[in-house]
Structure formats: structure tokens, C-alpha cells
Scaffold this motif. Structure first.
Motif, PDB file in Angstrom:
ATOM      1  N   SER A 109      17.638 -30.705   3.777  1.00  9.76           N
ATOM      2  CA  SER A 109      17.008 -29.842   4.779  1.00  9.76           C
ATOM      3  C   SER A 109      16.213 -30.651   5.788  1.00  9.76           C
ATOM      4  N   ILE A 110      16.160 -30.145   7.019  1.00 14.63           N
ATOM      5  CA  ILE A 110      15.286 -30.730   8.027  1.00 14.63           C
ATOM      6  C   ILE A 110      13.829 -30.507   7.623  1.00 14.63           C
ATOM      7  N   SER A 111      12.947 -31.343   8.133  1.00 16.96           N
ATOM      8  CA  SER A 111      11.568 -31.351   7.655  1.00 16.96           C
ATOM      9  C   SER A 111      10.823 -30.051   7.961  1.00 16.96           C
ATOM     10  N   THR A 112      11.069 -29.434   9.125  1.00 20.72           N
ATOM     11  CA  THR A 112      10.310 -28.227   9.467  1.00 20.72           C
ATOM     12  C   THR A 112      10.605 -27.094   8.499  1.00 20.72           C
ATOM     13  N   HIS A 139      13.812 -19.719  -8.428  1.00 24.94           N
ATOM     14  CA  HIS A 139      13.563 -20.147  -9.812  1.00 24.94           C
ATOM     15  C   HIS A 139      13.131 -18.970 -10.688  1.00 24.94           C
ATOM     16  N   ARG A 140      12.349 -18.064 -10.124  1.00 23.86           N
ATOM     17  CA  ARG A 140      11.929 -16.890 -10.901  1.00 23.86           C
ATOM     18  C   ARG A 140      13.127 -16.025 -11.276  1.00 23.86           C
ATOM     19  N   ARG A 141      14.071 -15.891 -10.375  1.00 25.08           N
ATOM     20  CA  ARG A 141      15.231 -15.034 -10.638  1.00 25.08           C
ATOM     21  C   ARG A 141      16.290 -15.728 -11.475  1.00 25.08           C
ATOM     22  N   HIS A 142      16.435 -17.037 -11.272  1.00 23.18           N
ATOM     23  CA  HIS A 142      17.517 -17.778 -11.924  1.00 23.18           C
ATOM     24  C   HIS A 142      16.960 -19.067 -12.541  1.00 23.18           C
ATOM     25  N   PRO A 143      16.265 -18.963 -13.649  1.00 22.93           N
ATOM     26  CA  PRO A 143      15.576 -20.127 -14.217  1.00 22.93           C
ATOM     27  C   PRO A 143      16.509 -21.239 -14.677  1.00 22.93           C
ATOM     28  N   ARG A 144      17.789 -20.959 -14.870  1.00 19.75           N
ATOM     29  CA  ARG A 144      18.721 -21.998 -15.319  1.00 19.75           C
ATOM     30  C   ARG A 144      19.396 -22.725 -14.158  1.00 19.75           C
ATOM     31  N   LEU A 145      19.026 -22.380 -12.942  1.00 18.14           N
ATOM     32  CA  LEU A 145      19.548 -23.087 -11.770  1.00 18.14           C
ATOM     33  C   LEU A 145      18.759 -24.380 -11.579  1.00 18.14           C
ATOM     34  N   GLU A 146      19.458 -25.506 -11.498  1.00 12.70           N
ATOM     35  CA  GLU A 146      18.827 -26.821 -11.396  1.00 12.70           C
ATOM     36  C   GLU A 146      18.956 -27.330  -9.957  1.00 12.70           C
ATOM     37  N   VAL A 147      17.870 -27.248  -9.211  1.00 18.88           N
ATOM     38  CA  VAL A 147      17.883 -27.601  -7.787  1.00 18.88           C
ATOM     39  C   VAL A 147      17.344 -29.006  -7.587  1.00 18.88           C
ATOM     40  N   THR A 148      18.058 -29.809  -6.812  1.00 25.30           N
ATOM     41  CA  THR A 148      17.533 -31.080  -6.316  1.00 25.30           C
ATOM     42  C   THR A 148      17.494 -30.992  -4.800  1.00 25.30           C
ATOM     43  N   LEU A 149      16.484 -31.631  -4.217  1.00 22.54           N
ATOM     44  CA  LEU A 149      16.184 -31.436  -2.796  1.00 22.54           C
ATOM     45  C   LEU A 149      15.924 -32.770  -2.131  1.00 22.54           C
ATOM     46  N   ARG A 150      16.429 -32.929  -0.908  1.00 25.10           N
ATOM     47  CA  ARG A 150      16.118 -34.127  -0.145  1.00 25.10           C
ATOM     48  C   ARG A 150      15.969 -33.770   1.331  1.00 25.10           C
ATOM     49  N   GLU A 151      15.115 -34.517   1.994  1.00 25.86           N
ATOM     50  CA  GLU A 151      14.880 -34.302   3.427  1.00 25.86           C
ATOM     51  C   GLU A 151      15.885 -35.104   4.236  1.00 25.86           C
ATOM     52  N   GLY A 152      16.358 -34.530   5.337  1.00 25.13           N
ATOM     53  CA  GLY A 152      17.290 -35.253   6.190  1.00 25.13           C
ATOM     54  C   GLY A 152      17.661 -34.448   7.412  1.00 25.13           C
ATOM     55  N   GLU A 153      17.977 -35.157   8.494  1.00 24.82           N
ATOM     56  CA  GLU A 153      18.432 -34.506   9.719  1.00 24.82           C
ATOM     57  C   GLU A 153      19.937 -34.255   9.652  1.00 24.82           C
ATOM     58  N   ALA A 154      20.446 -33.512  10.623  1.00 23.71           N
ATOM     59  CA  ALA A 154      21.861 -33.119  10.610  1.00 23.71           C
ATOM     60  C   ALA A 154      22.797 -34.317  10.566  1.00 23.71           C
ATOM     61  N   GLU A 155      22.414 -35.411  11.239  1.00 25.28           N
ATOM     62  CA  GLU A 155      23.292 -36.577  11.255  1.00 25.28           C
ATOM     63  C   GLU A 155      23.446 -37.207   9.875  1.00 25.28           C
ATOM     64  N   GLU A 156      22.539 -36.863   8.955  1.00 32.84           N
ATOM     65  CA  GLU A 156      22.642 -37.341   7.570  1.00 32.84           C
ATOM     66  C   GLU A 156      23.242 -36.284   6.653  1.00 32.84           C
TER      67      GLU A 156
END
Length: 323
Positions: free
Chosen positions: A114-117, A131-148
């Protein structure tokens, strides 16, 4: 994935059976350009990738790689098989998505870029609700602009990308992705309170020709958008500060060092000493959520719905309330 999984391909009257993991290694090499980068993307060792490719060459009876400088590159046969590998992996991903759609439970890994904003203003609330609705969903997140994030999405290194597409510099979306517009966001100009036009409610951008600017790094789409936008108003902008992150840019504006073009979603707080002024012409961007069309699954749909819900709440705030 187990190395015992195989896929059959028919070439005329010939049926070939390929190990899926070896096809995945070939696809990664074609996508990333080197054994080391392919290994990093697959989370294995370079020697592991080399071994898989050597076995694939023996299985096919064709040389798939050749030396090129200090590395390797695909031969003609390698390019042919890499194209089929891409199609096979896409079909397998579609099959998994269809099977997951038969289950009501949303679980498993979900990789988001996702973009930073949006990462700052929207993603925390959306992921908390998810997470409250789907506690077994394992999310990983990273910041990046569209070119990435767009190339990472195409390579299947990400499942979902959230990015911006400015009216004056629209994002180039690959044919293999689908998207949903989360919101339309407007950028205003942030000026030091000492600026001669800071008292205005609206300012024409050409009136700011003598103003120094703070922008993102010169090799980013955000910087290109700012430069192109101001050039379209008849002047070459004088960028004196290149800084990633709108909060830091606003602090530089407050210090009377420059002006900045700041989207409303990025203004969760405005420091003292900064005046927010609407622009003429109006500057807008679309905030989009992207995913591979062949990989759409319930987890992606649930995440996009959560992002859309939080974004809608954020954009209900009136522009004057965000100043």
C-alpha cells in the motif's frame, strides 16, 4: 508446495509431464532475471533454484539456460516453456480461488502492498475489522508506491495492491489485474502562514511560480506528478526539498521552507504554522485496490470491502474539517 506435484502439457501428439515446483522456478527466473532474485522471491536458496532448473532441463531434453556474463539467461526453449509455466501457474491460481470460493471461512495468507497515505489513514482500521471477522486470516503488509507494488502483484509476490492514480498522471494498469476504486481524494496546497497567499481560500497554481517546493524523491511517480502538474501551469517548479512522507513535508512547510501539494487523506493532522488552501485547477487522485484477475478469492474480496468501508468513513469528513 510438494515437489511431487505435476502438470501435463500436450504438444501435438506428445504429452509432457512437468514438476510444478520446477516450472515455478523457471517462471521466477523469467520474471526476476537472475537465479539469486528468483531464489529470494521463492524463499529458497540459489542452489535450490539451480537444481530445480537442471532437473527441468533433463526432463524436457532441452537446454533452457545459457551463460550470459556472470549470470544466465533463457534460451529460445526456455522462453517457450516459461510462457507455458506462466499460464499453468495462472490456471492453478484460478482453480484455488474457485475452490476457496466454495468455503465460507476466510483464512490463509494475504499479502498487501500500500501507498503510505492509505497505509497510515485507512489500513489499520480495515485490518483491525478484518481480523475481528476472520481471525484465521494471516495478513502481511508492506509499504510501497505503484512502481513497486504493481510489478510485485503481477509476479504474484503480492495478493493485493493499494495505490493512487492522479488525474494528470494516471497509473498504468496491466491487463491481467482487476481493480476497485476506493475513493476520490483531493490535494490542496500547504503554504507557510507567512506566505503572501496563505490568507486566501483558493489560489491559482500559476500564482505560486516563485514558491519553492517540497516533493518526494526525484525518481518517484509522486515527484513526477508534482512537476508535471506545475509545469502545466506555465512554470518550472523549484524543488528545494525531496522528502518521503507527507507529515515530514508539512513540518518543512511549517518551518517556512517550502510549499507542498498534500492529499486530504494524508492530513490526519496539520502542524501549527501551515495554511491549507484549495487550488485552481482542482487536483484529484483515485485510490485503487488492485488484484490479479486470475487470483481473486474470498480473502481478497473481504479485504477490499474492509478498505472501502474505512475509506468511505474517512472521506465523509468535510474538506474544511481537515485543515
Amino acid at each position: 508446495m510438494s515437489t511431487s506435484e505435476y502438470f501435463c502439457l500436450e504438444f501435438g501428439r506428445i504429452t509432457c509431464v512437468f514438476n510444478v515446483e520446477r516450472l515455478r522456478a523457471l517462471h521466477a527466473l523469467a520474471a526476476h532475471g537472475s537465479v539469486a532474485l528468483a531464489a529470494s522471491a521463492l524463499h529458497v536458496t540459489p542452489s535450490g533454484v539451480s537444481q530445480q532448473l537442471a532437473k527441468l532441463e533433463r526432463e524436457t531434453g532441452h537446454q533452457l539456460l545459457e551463460q550470459h556474463g556472470r549470470g544466465v539467461r533463457l534460451t529460445a526453449a526456455g522462453h517457450v516453456l516459461a510462457k507455458h509455466a506462466s499460464e499453468i501457474l495462472s490456471r492453478m491460481s484460478e482453480a484455488r480461488s474457485d475452490l476457496e470460493g466454495l468455503s465460507e471461512e476466510i483464512l490463509g495468507p494475504l499479502r498487501i502492498g500500500s501507498i503510505s497515505t492509505v497505509l497510515r489513514a485507512v489500513v489499520p482500521g480495515a485490518l483491525s475489522a478484518l481480523h475481528r471477522r476472520h481471525p484465521r486470516l494471516e495478513v502481511t503488509l508492506r509499504e510501497g508506491e505503484a512502481e513497486e507494488t504493481i510489478p510485485a502483484l503481477v509476479r504474484r509476490d503480492l495478493d493485493l495492491a493499494v495505490l493512487e492514480s492522479w488525474d494528470r498522471r494516471p497509473a498504468q494498469l496491466p491487463a491481467e489485474v482487476s481493480y476497485r476504486r476506493l475513493c476520490t481524494d483531493t490535494a490542496d496546497v500547504a503554504l507557510p502562514e507567512q506566505h503572501r497567499l496563505a490568507h486566501r481560500s483558493t489560489v491559482a497554481l500559476h500564482e505560486l511560480a516563485d514558491t519553492p517546493w517540497v516533493s518526494w524523491a526525484s525518481d518517484t511517480a509522486c515527484h513526477e506528478w508534482l512537476v508535471q502538474t506545475l509545469r502545466s501551469q506555465g512554470f518550472e517548479p523549484r524543488v528545494t526539498c525531496n522528502v518521503a512522507g507527507y507529515p515530514t513535508q508539512l513540518e518543512l512547510v511549517a518551518a517556512n521552507l517550502a510549499g507542498a501539494l498534500v492529499p486530504r487523506l494524508a492530513r490526519d493532522s496539520v502542524p501549527a504554522g501551515v495554511a491549507i488552501v484549495r487550488t485552481r485547477p482542482v487536483l484529484q487522485r483515485q485510490v485503487l485496490a488492485l488484484w490479479r484477475t486470475d487470483s481473486e478469492r474470498p480473502a481478497i474480496r473481504a479485504c477490499v470491502d474492509a478498505l472501502a468501508a474505512v475509506t468511505e468513513q474517512q472521506t465523509l469528513v468535510a474538506p474544511h474539517d481537515q485543515q
